[in-house]
Design a protein around this motif. Structure first.
Motif, mmCIF file in Angstrom:
data_model
loop_
_atom_site.group_PDB
_atom_site.id
_atom_site.type_symbol
_atom_site.label_atom_id
_atom_site.label_comp_id
_atom_site.label_asym_id
_atom_site.label_seq_id
_atom_site.Cartn_x
_atom_site.Cartn_y
_atom_site.Cartn_z
ATOM 1 N N THR A 24 -73.211 -48.030 4.480
ATOM 2 C CA THR A 24 -73.168 -47.381 3.179
ATOM 3 C C THR A 24 -73.335 -45.879 3.281
ATOM 4 N N SER A 25 -73.709 -45.373 4.442
ATOM 5 C CA SER A 25 -73.869 -43.934 4.588
ATOM 6 C C SER A 25 -73.477 -43.511 5.987
ATOM 7 N N ALA A 26 -73.202 -42.224 6.122
ATOM 8 C CA ALA A 26 -72.845 -41.667 7.418
ATOM 9 C C ALA A 26 -74.120 -41.360 8.196
ATOM 10 N N GLU A 27 -73.989 -41.264 9.504
ATOM 11 C CA GLU A 27 -75.164 -40.985 10.326
ATOM 12 C C GLU A 27 -75.574 -39.524 10.262
ATOM 13 N N THR A 28 -74.624 -38.637 10.011
ATOM 14 C CA THR A 28 -74.943 -37.211 9.943
ATOM 15 C C THR A 28 -74.720 -36.706 8.530
ATOM 16 N N LYS A 29 -75.397 -35.610 8.210
ATOM 17 C CA LYS A 29 -75.261 -35.008 6.891
ATOM 18 C C LYS A 29 -73.931 -34.273 6.782
ATOM 19 N N PRO A 30 -73.466 -34.044 5.556
ATOM 20 C CA PRO A 30 -72.312 -33.163 5.389
ATOM 21 C C PRO A 30 -72.645 -31.771 5.916
ATOM 22 N N SER A 31 -71.650 -31.067 6.403
ATOM 23 C CA SER A 31 -71.904 -29.793 7.081
ATOM 24 C C SER A 31 -72.593 -28.763 6.193
ATOM 25 N N PHE A 32 -72.301 -28.740 4.906
ATOM 26 C CA PHE A 32 -72.896 -27.723 4.039
ATOM 27 C C PHE A 32 -74.364 -27.993 3.722
ATOM 28 N N ARG A 33 -74.910 -29.120 4.163
ATOM 29 C CA ARG A 33 -76.319 -29.439 3.915
ATOM 30 C C ARG A 33 -77.186 -29.302 5.163
ATOM 31 N N THR A 34 -76.655 -28.718 6.233
ATOM 32 C CA THR A 34 -77.405 -28.624 7.478
ATOM 33 C C THR A 34 -77.974 -27.227 7.680
ATOM 34 N N SER A 35 -79.011 -27.157 8.485
ATOM 35 C CA SER A 35 -79.593 -25.853 8.812
ATOM 36 C C SER A 35 -78.635 -25.047 9.684
ATOM 37 N N GLU A 36 -77.782 -25.729 10.456
ATOM 38 C CA GLU A 36 -76.785 -25.024 11.269
ATOM 39 C C GLU A 36 -75.847 -24.209 10.386
ATOM 40 N N PHE A 37 -75.453 -24.780 9.261
ATOM 41 C CA PHE A 37 -74.543 -24.085 8.364
ATOM 42 C C PHE A 37 -75.192 -22.828 7.799
ATOM 43 N N PHE A 38 -76.436 -22.948 7.367
ATOM 44 C CA PHE A 38 -77.111 -21.778 6.802
ATOM 45 C C PHE A 38 -77.367 -20.712 7.860
ATOM 46 N N ALA A 39 -77.667 -21.127 9.081
ATOM 47 C CA ALA A 39 -77.826 -20.161 10.169
ATOM 48 C C ALA A 39 -76.500 -19.478 10.477
ATOM 49 N N TYR A 40 -75.417 -20.236 10.438
ATOM 50 C CA TYR A 40 -74.081 -19.669 10.675
ATOM 51 C C TYR A 40 -73.736 -18.639 9.607
ATOM 52 N N VAL A 41 -73.910 -19.000 8.338
ATOM 53 C CA VAL A 41 -73.582 -18.084 7.241
ATOM 54 C C VAL A 41 -74.442 -16.822 7.323
ATOM 55 N N ALA A 42 -75.729 -16.983 7.600
ATOM 56 C CA ALA A 42 -76.617 -15.821 7.713
ATOM 57 C C ALA A 42 -76.197 -14.921 8.880
ATOM 58 N N VAL A 73 -67.706 -12.646 14.727
ATOM 59 C CA VAL A 73 -67.617 -13.688 13.699
ATOM 60 C C VAL A 73 -66.780 -14.857 14.217
ATOM 61 N N THR A 74 -65.697 -14.552 14.927
ATOM 62 C CA THR A 74 -64.875 -15.605 15.513
ATOM 63 C C THR A 74 -65.657 -16.411 16.537
ATOM 64 N N LEU A 75 -66.427 -15.732 17.381
ATOM 65 C CA LEU A 75 -67.246 -16.440 18.374
ATOM 66 C C LEU A 75 -68.311 -17.300 17.696
ATOM 67 N N LEU A 76 -68.908 -16.795 16.628
ATOM 68 C CA LEU A 76 -69.873 -17.593 15.870
ATOM 69 C C LEU A 76 -69.212 -18.837 15.271
ATOM 70 N N THR A 77 -67.995 -18.668 14.768
ATOM 71 C CA THR A 77 -67.271 -19.794 14.183
ATOM 72 C C THR A 77 -66.956 -20.851 15.236
ATOM 73 N N ILE A 78 -66.530 -20.419 16.403
ATOM 74 C CA ILE A 78 -66.256 -21.361 17.495
ATOM 75 C C ILE A 78 -67.531 -22.127 17.861
ATOM 76 N N GLY A 79 -68.643 -21.417 17.971
ATOM 77 C CA GLY A 79 -69.913 -22.078 18.283
ATOM 78 C C GLY A 79 -70.329 -23.061 17.211
ATOM 79 N N TYR A 80 -70.121 -22.695 15.947
ATOM 80 C CA TYR A 80 -70.475 -23.587 14.849
ATOM 81 C C TYR A 80 -69.608 -24.843 14.861
ATOM 82 N N VAL A 81 -68.317 -24.672 15.071
ATOM 83 C CA VAL A 81 -67.407 -25.821 15.094
ATOM 84 C C VAL A 81 -67.761 -26.759 16.247
ATOM 85 N N ILE A 82 -68.087 -26.206 17.395
ATOM 86 C CA ILE A 82 -68.483 -27.034 18.537
ATOM 87 C C ILE A 82 -69.787 -27.773 18.228
#
Length: 100
Positions: A24-42, A73-82
């Protein structure tokens, strides 16, 4: 639930239930609800603001040009996607009906 055996071939092992409850649910959270996403945006905001704030030095040379900022920014995006790929690897969505 039992399975019928052919004469002379007893069932091997215990009876297994072939029906399982769906996830009934996924094992991981949606990307916009993770601390990784907020660290990436910051980090992206920090890089762009730093590039804008440094600007030209007293000698008229831009010490942190926009092209270098966008490279970071591109390198940060690559790291986030990985990192998201690693977080999602091995997890199945709730609509995945394949069985192991």
């Amino acid at each position: 639930m039992t399975a019928a055996s052919s004469p002379g071939y007893p069932e091997s092992g215990p009876i297994r239930d072939t029906h399982s409850t769906p996830r009934t649910s996924a094992e991981t959270k949606p990307s916009f609800r993770t601390s990784e996403f907020f660290a990436y945006v910051a980090s992206v905001i920090a890089v762009l603001v730093a590039s804008w704030a440094v600007g030209d030095g007293s000698s008229g040379v831009d010490r942190f040009p926009a092209d270098r900022a966008w490279l970071y920014v591109t390198l940060l995006t690559i790291g986030y996607v990985i990192s998201r790929g690693l977080a999602k690897s091995g997890s199945r969505e709730g609509t995945d009906t394949t069985r192991r």
